[in-house]
Design a protein around this motif. Structure first.
Motif, PDB file in Angstrom:
ATOM      1  N   VAL A 196      39.485  56.285  37.113  1.00 53.62           N
ATOM      2  CA  VAL A 196      39.722  55.246  38.127  1.00 53.62           C
ATOM      3  C   VAL A 196      40.900  54.419  37.636  1.00 53.62           C
ATOM      4  O   VAL A 196      40.944  54.054  36.461  1.00 53.62           O
ATOM      5  N   GLN A 227      39.973  51.020  46.326  1.00 50.48           N
ATOM      6  CA  GLN A 227      39.391  51.265  45.015  1.00 50.48           C
ATOM      7  C   GLN A 227      38.000  51.903  45.148  1.00 50.48           C
ATOM      8  O   GLN A 227      37.606  52.730  44.343  1.00 50.48           O
ATOM      9  N   ALA A 263      37.943  53.872  33.421  1.00 51.54           N
ATOM     10  CA  ALA A 263      38.540  52.998  34.428  1.00 51.54           C
ATOM     11  C   ALA A 263      39.473  52.019  33.747  1.00 51.54           C
ATOM     12  O   ALA A 263      39.043  51.185  32.952  1.00 51.54           O
ATOM     13  N   PRO A 320      40.218  48.539  36.598  1.00 54.18           N
ATOM     14  CA  PRO A 320      39.935  48.970  37.972  1.00 54.18           C
ATOM     15  C   PRO A 320      39.992  47.815  38.966  1.00 54.18           C
ATOM     16  O   PRO A 320      40.185  48.039  40.157  1.00 54.18           O
TER      17      PRO A 320
END
Ligand SMILES: Nc1ncnc2c1ncn2[C@@H]1O[C@H](COP(=O)(O)OP(=O)(O)O)[C@@H](O)[C@H]1O
Ligand SMILES: [Mg+2]
Lengths: 221, 800
Positions: A89, A149, A166, A169
């Motif tokens: 991510v 997202q 991530a 993120p």
């Protein structure tokens, strides 16, 4: 144990001088952990995440991931390994602008030789789970940052990874959107047992995790 | 998977409409221009190759060795064919033709007499249809030309003369056509129209026997005036050399000793006839020299290569915008091979688009060529084979231009690709790109400057004084000498017609209106005679054309036996006389002797390709078969009047009227074609070169995106930023100019040497070509550099 880093060093050489990006990193991660990496800008957080994600190499040390010693693996095996077990991510979502939400979700499956009907079912399942069925035919540019997202997380999860990496993120999101993503992470971690390593600048976000790793100048403190 | 590729490809194409269009159009311009040139070259190189015996047919040509030069003739004495047939049993077939020449035909369609003039009538013997393959619609090729009073028509002629459609050709067979108002000819056959790439460019065939019967003296004469074209068919190729050597010892049997020494008979392969320059073109035909064809082939290849290179460049430049996608796909599990396949597939779609457009573009170009080259009966067609070739070129382009960017792009490391750290140096050096574009602009400037020089020379033809007046002069033929006076009187009564003169031709030799002779002093032997041109003119000729008398006077009368000459200065130079000395002297020409009564200042008696040559105007009552008429301001009235008077006076003949200036312009037909060719090639070169420049600019712009952003934040003006880019390609074009200018200088000098009268090359011609290119380039690039200069700097800087 999911992964283990032993005395990892990474450096670049400029003008005959070694500049260390990572210095003697030791880290053990168990399955089901939720770890937050913190540290000032330039301290090596992204570098560490990329090394763990096998997107980047290191110069010294040992890295074991699920009984495989990553440092001895060939590039090709390495990428097979991360494709199977790791989902990414990104701070700036990195969705493909030319594809709709649905198509973006389907994309990683195309590289994994699922059948068309299987893919459909998995995508539908994800859309459902993230409550974005109504947005499935929109393009990323038509979504808010938080929604993008959300799609980014859904895409990372669709291949059923053991580990989610991530990198900031929520860096581009407002506080309400951030909270939603963090709650999502917590839920994934608690209910589905997905291991999560996130980079964050926010103490509040870090608090969702079970453990915090602090970095300074490439060194763990 | 492919569905996904197509989706992405289609959406990417749509998103970058402009650059996609440039890619597609650029490549298709290149492909269609290259193909059009190659089709033209092939057409010009395959004249007469469609005859099944083409490789075994040779034209007999004559080399005539004079003390000062060798003359190359494509015509042979009339009796040669018969002699070859009798003396050389090893020759499979010999045939002879005469013409093509102009003839007048009369048709009686029941209601009225219709008169036509046909410029391309060929007299052929009975062997002719056995050697050359024509498609006979009606009539028997074996027998159609046996009766000497027969005629074979092409389909077009049959339609024109008898107003029938394709199905009714039967009706035409056996009908009568009157040749030159007196000889009835029976239609004995109809053949399909000839292909454009044939040297046999006739519209009707009349038996050679008819010509022989009409001209018994010519037909048996080995020397003197002859116009026969002789072809032989040998059993195999490669036998021509041995036959040539046999002919060398054989010819003395028929030729006079002095001619036997001078003349040799050679064999020219039929397939070279159209491309070898030495023998000149047959009447109504034209020659396309081998070296022009070679040059064009090279140009075509260059165009294609450059178009493909530009395409690959643009594609690579645009692909780097997709580095983020590469990163994402790799992180999400895409293997390098997947990405290669995806990008090749995508690029191939663009190429496919170009190919489809190329077919349309090629079709358009061929049509344009056919229209623009109507004068040489150009008949280019788009065939299935050509489309196939286009797709082969497309495949080649895919290999050369689609694989490369795909391989480069797919090699990006995902992290670097995602963080936008891909340097453009990683996708091929900027220096390589710059040299490629510079090279293209060398070619662009070659063509642009050459076009300027050719157009200036063309302009020179028009504007340079010819030494006589040609404005508002029209010419008509005088078919019947007895009615000349009536014609003249009636016309001059008209107020719109101010002056007239009767002559063999205008001062400048145009439309083949040229009579040659040789001149000498009466005491000199005939061998010392020199070439001269003669013009027969009436007493008004000198004044009518405004020729300037340097000494002496004009004629007072025309005589059956001429006795007065007016000569030009050039003729005097060879004799070493001043104009005054020349008056009263006698000189001898082939036609007889006369006294010089006037000397005129030199005028251009040849078109500007050739020097002014010795010229004699004589007061002969013969050969004045052209009437030159000076008309007033009201052209249309005058021309209508002339036609009315002409048709009333000379009933039963075909009326012709030409403006003298048009005929003069026609002398520069080849130059006009060259000019057209250069203009077209310049345009193609400019458009391809500009596409290359666009590719380079997009590289430079994206390479310096961040720099521009920073500069703007620090206060640089839009103009200053625009200037940064302009500087780069200005130096590029100047470099190209420095290379191109000497090349053009060399080649244009070479070309200008074809002309006795030509422009002087000077620096401004080159500089203006260079400036023109620079301006076009500036405009081309301004769009992209302005876009970059105007862009919000935040966008350029944010991506970190
Ligand atoms: N390929 C590289 N070459 C040189 N320096 C690098 C490279 N990658 C990262 N760095 C440097 O390493 C340091 C750590 O970078 P990063 O891991 O992105 O920091 P963080 O994510 O903690 O802000 C930074 O100073 C960065 O400039
Ligand atoms: Mg970072």
């Amino acid at each position: 144990m999911l992964l283990k880093l032993n005395n990892i060093f990474k450096w670049v050489t400029t003008g005959g001088q070694r500049i260390f990006l990572l210095k003697d990193i030791n880290l053990e991660v168990q399955e089901g952990e939720f770890i937050s990496v913190m540290g000032p800008s330039g301290s090596g957080k992204s570098t560490l995440l990329n090394v763990i994600g096998m997107l980047d190499t290191f110069d010294e040390g040992e890295y074991n991931f699920l009984d495989e010693s990553v440092h001895t693996l060939k590039e090709k095996h390495r990428s097979n390994l991360y494709k199977e077990y790791i989902g990414f991510v990104f701070q700036s979502y990195h969705l493909l602008d030319e594809l709709t939400v649905q198509e973006n979700l389907e994309m990683p499956l195309l590289y994994k030789k699922y059948k068309g009907s299987e893919r459909k079912a998995m995508v539908a399942d994800m859309l459902d789970r993230f409550n974005i069925v109504g947005k499935k035919d929109l393009f990323p540019a038509q979504l808010s940052g938080g929604q993008q997202q959300l799609v980014g997380v859904a895409r990372a999860l669709i291949g059923k990874p053991k580990l989610i990496l991530a990198d900031e993120p929520t860096g581009n999101l407002n506080s309400q959107q951030s909270e939603e993503i963090m709650q999502l992470f917590q839920k994934l971690n608690k209910e589905d047992g997905v291991t999560i390593i996130q980079v964050t600048h926010s103490e509040m976000n870090a608090a969702y995790g079970s453990r915090i790793i602090n970095l300074l100048d490439g060194r763990k403190i | 998977m492919f569905k996904n590729y197509i989706k992405i490809a289609w959406r990417t194409l749509l998103k970058n409409k402009l650059s996609s269009m440039i890619n597609i159009i650029g490549l298709s311009i290149g492909i269609s221009a290259c193909m059009a040139i190659l089709i033209f070259v092939r057409y010009e190189a395959t004249f007469d190759k469609h005859h099944s015996k083409a490789e075994k047919i040779y034209r007999v040509v004559q080399h005539n060795k004079l003390p000062d030069q060798t003359l190359y003739w494509d015509i042979t004495p009339y009796p040669l064919a018969e002699a070859l047939r009798n003396d050389f049993p090893e020759i499979e077939t010999v045939t002879q033709t005469m013409g093509p020449i102009g003839q007048e035909f009369t048709i009686n369609n029941g209601q009225e007499l219709k008169i036509y003039e046909e410029p391309r009538v060929l007299f052929v013997d009975t062997f002719f249809p056995k050697i050359f393959d024509f498609q006979w619609v009606l009539g028997d090729p074996e027998t159609a030309l046996e009766d000497i009073n027969s005629i074979v028509l092409t389909e077009d002629m049959a339609k024109k003369y008898f107003e029938v459609s394709n199905e009714d050709f039967d009706e035409v067979l056996g009908k009568t056509i009157l040749l030159n108002g007196k000889d009835p000819l029976l239609v004995s056959g109809i053949i399909k129209n000839l292909p454009g790439n044939s040297n046999q460019n006739f519209s009707m065939l009349i038996p050679y026997g008819f010509f022989k019967a009409q001209n018994p003296d010519h037909a048996l004469n080995w020397s003197g005036n002859h116009q026969g074209t002789t072809y032989v068919v040998l059993p195999n190729t490669g036998l021509e050399k041995s036959l040539e050597s046999k002919l060398a010892s054989w010819k003395k049997k028929y030729l006079k000793p002095e001619e036997d020494g001078r003349i040799s008979f050679m064999l020219q392969p039929l397939t070279d006839v159209h491309n070898e320059t030495a023998y000149g073109n047959s009447p109504g035909g034209y020659i396309m020299p081998f070296n022009i064809l070679y040059t064009l082939t090279i140009v075509a290849m260059f165009i294609l290569i450059i178009a493909i290179v530009n395409f690959a460049n643009l594609l690579t430049a645009q692909s780097t915008m997709r580095s983020k996608e590469v990163g994402i796909r790799k992180v999400l599990g895409g293997k390098r091979l997947d990405l290669i396949v995806q990008f090749i597939f995508e690029n191939s779609l663009v190429i496919l688009g170009s190919l489809v457009l190329s077919v349309a573009g090629l079709n358009f170009l061929l049509e344009q060529l056919n229209i623009n080259l109507m004068v040489i009966n150009m008949q280019l067609e788009l065939g299935l084979g050509h489309i196939g070739l286009i797709f082969i070129v497309g495949l080649l382009t895919i290999i050369l231009a689609a694989v490369y960017p795909a391989v480069v792009l797919s090699a990006f490391k995902p992290i670097r690709a995602l963080t936008n750290k891909i340097q453009f140096s990683e996708v091929g050096g900027i220096n390589v790109r710059q040299s490629l574009v510079a090279f293209q602009f060398v070619i662009v400037q070659l063509f642009v400057i050459a076009t300027i020089i050719v157009s200036l020379q063309m302009d020179y033809f028009k504007s340079e004084p010819m030494g006589f007046s040609s404005d508002a002069i029209v010419m008509t033929t005088v078919p019947n000498f007895e009615k000349l006076d009536v014609y003249k009187q009636t016309l001059l009564e008209n107020s719109t017609i101010s002056n007239m003169t009767m002559a063999s031709g205008p001062p400048m030799a145009v439309d083949g209106l040229q009579l040659g002779t040789r001149f000498r002093l009466p005491k000199q032997p005939p061998e010392e005679a020199l070439d001269a041109e003669i013009k027969v003119g009436d007493p008004n000729y000198v004044e009518f054309y405004g020729l300037e008398l340097l000494a002496g006077r004009s004629f007072t009368t025309n005589k059956e036996a001429f006795d007065e000459f007016i000569v030009n200065e050039t003729l005097l130079t060879s004799l070493g006389w001043s104009p005054q000395e020349a008056i009263g002297k006698k000189i001898e020409i082939n036609e007889g002797q006369a006294t010089i009564v006037g000397v005129v200042k030199d005028f251009h008696n040849n078109s500007f390709q050739r020097d002014i040559t010795p010229c004699i105007i004589m007061n002969w009552a013969y050969f004045q078969n052209q009437a030159f008429i000076k008309i007033g301001n009201n052209h249309t009235d005058a021309i209508a009047k002339i036609q009315e008077v002409w048709e009333n006076t000379f009933t039963g003949s075909v009326y012709h009227l030409k403006f003298l200036n048009d005929s003069i312009e026609n002398e520069y037909l080849l130059e006009k074609l060259i000019f057209k060719g250069f203009t077209i090639l310049s345009l193609i070169a400019i458009s391809i070169g500009c596409l290359g420049l666009i590719g380079l600019t997009s590289f430079m712009v994206s390479r310096r995106n961040k720099e521009i952003g920073i500069r703007k934040v620090l206060g640089a003006s839009i103009l200053q930023i625009f200037f940064i880019f302009s500087k780069e390609f200005t130096s590029l074009i100047i470099t190209a100019f420095v290379i191109a200018a000497p090349l053009v200088y060399y080649f244009s000098n070479l070309w200008l040497e074809n002309f006795a009268y030509r422009i002087e090359l000077s620096a401004w011609m080159f500089l203006s070509g260079g400036c023109l290119t620079l301006i076009v380039a500036m405009i081309t690039c301004s769009f992209q550099s302005l876009k970059s200069a105007l862009a919000n700097p935040v966008n350029a800087l944010r991506d970190e």
